[in-house]
Design a protein around this motif. Structure first.
Motif, PDB file in Angstrom:
ATOM      1  N   ARG A   1     -21.000   9.941  -6.266  1.00 33.72           N
ATOM      2  CA  ARG A   1     -20.470  11.279  -6.547  1.00 33.72           C
ATOM      3  C   ARG A   1     -21.559  12.189  -7.118  1.00 33.72           C
ATOM      4  O   ARG A   1     -21.675  13.357  -6.740  1.00 33.72           O
TER       5      ARG A   1
ATOM      6  N   GLU B   1     -23.808  13.156  -4.321  1.00 36.89           N
ATOM      7  CA  GLU B   1     -23.149  14.133  -3.460  1.00 36.89           C
ATOM      8  C   GLU B   1     -23.181  15.526  -4.070  1.00 36.89           C
ATOM      9  O   GLU B   1     -23.253  16.530  -3.346  1.00 36.89           O
TER      10      GLU B   1
ATOM     11  N   GLY C   1     -22.524  15.526   0.621  1.00 39.39           N
ATOM     12  CA  GLY C   1     -21.804  16.469  -0.218  1.00 39.39           C
ATOM     13  C   GLY C   1     -22.389  17.865  -0.150  1.00 39.39           C
ATOM     14  O   GLY C   1     -22.555  18.440   0.929  1.00 39.39           O
TER      15      GLY C   1
ATOM     16  N   ASN D   1     -16.114  15.519  -2.780  1.00 39.49           N
ATOM     17  CA  ASN D   1     -16.685  14.174  -2.910  1.00 39.49           C
ATOM     18  C   ASN D   1     -16.053  13.240  -1.892  1.00 39.49           C
ATOM     19  O   ASN D   1     -15.007  12.643  -2.117  1.00 39.49           O
TER      20      ASN D   1
END
Length: 321
Positions: free
Chosen positions: A56, A59, A67, A103
């Motif tokens: 995450r 990203e 992302g 995400n």
């Protein structure tokens, strides 16, 4: 046995002339994400949570091709994909064709946990995201000036490309690097193992610059770009078509399972013998707490750490003394 973590920000033709400010931004991001992962493992978080958390962060960083930093299709849109896999249970989730999900890796985990399926794509995946209440934004959020320029260069060269300098389609013309020597490369991924030998892998990408709308790469394909079992966890990066053909991630595990090779031996064989040079890199950890990060490209943005104090952040091949 102890915890270990490895992560990557893509492999490809990364020029040694990469400007310092560009290099330092990515190295700082790798260091930041590695720290997040290490802290999570020290806090006894499950590897599945750790790899999702780290990916995450990757990203959300516009300097990597996933992302926020996802490269553009031939129609100037983004189509993101991601995959996550738990080693002990072999439960996994994958998504492709995302255009609004902030995400992708977290939506992949929801596919694993909230549906009877493994893989959702395009409109179905977007609808599922809305049903689950995950964060979405307007597609323009992902259209950065840098990636508009990358697409312009790819179209002018009539190529589908992994970065500024590495063509995917055969062409007799030699492409020149961008003015600033920058490149937007590959994929992001993370692998982790805890003190009990539990393993997990996660991978996320925006794909190729100027790719056809609807193209799916290796990242969400179990056994190609992402794989984890009770022996190892692997996240690959590079040219997806070559990685799919060679079932890169699964082959690492298979060589350990059926040939009795160590993690480093298995990963080295796959990278050096199974995939043509210039096509692949990977990060992998074993249930024993080993970590390896081989690649056969010019470079790979990568970082790792182990419980015994070893850590590494690098781009190009390490100099052996």
């Amino acid at each position: 046995m102890g915890w270990a973590i490895g992560l990557h920000g893509g492999a490809g033709d990364i020029p040694l002339t990469l400007p310092a400010e560009r290099r330092q931004l990515r190295e700082a991001a790798l260091r930041h994400c590695l720290g997040i992962g290490v802290d999570a493992l020290k806090d006894k978080k499950a590897p599945l949570d750790v790899v999702e958390l780290v990916v995450r962060e990757l990203e959300n960083n516009p300097h990597f091709n996933a992302g926020r930093g996802s490269v553009l299709t031939n129609e100037g849109t983004v189509e993101m994909e991601a995959c996550i896999m738990d080693g002990n249970t072999r439960r996994c989730g994958a998504v492709s064709g995302l255009t609004t999900v902030v995400n992708a890796i977290s939506l992949a985990r929801l596919v694993m946990e909230k549906t009877p399926h493994i893989y959702l794509a395009f409109d179905g995946a977007e609808k599922f995201a809305r049903e689950q209440g995950v964060e979405t934004v307007d597609q323009s959020h992902f259209i950065t000036p840098e990636n508009i320029e990358r697409l312009k260069q790819a179209k002018e060269a009539n190529r589908v490309q992994l970065d500024y300098t590495q063509p995917i389609q055969n062409d007799v013309k030699k492409e020149t690097p961008s003015a600033d020597g920058d490149s937007q490369i590959g994929t992001v991924g993370c692998v982790a193992v805890d003190n009990d030998g539990n393993l997990a892998a996660a991978t996320s990408t925006g794909g190729f610059v100027n790719k056809m709308v609807g193209r799916i790469g290796d990242t969400p394909i179990i056994g190609a770009g992402t794989y984890a079992n009770n022996l190892c966890a692997v996240s690959a990066t590079g040219k997806g078509e070559a990685i799919i053909r060679s079932t890169v991630a699964r082959d690492v595990a298979a060589l350990m399972e059926f040939k009795g090779l160590s993690l480093k031996e298995a990963a080295a064989y796959v990278v050096e013998e199974s995939v043509p040079r210039g096509n692949v890199g990977l990060v992998a950890v074993s249930a024993k707490g080993e970590v390896t990060m081989p690649f056969n490209t010019t470079g790979m943005f990568r970082a790792c750490a182990t419980e015994d104090g070893y850590s590494e952040i690098g781009i190009w091949p390490s100099v052996q003394n």
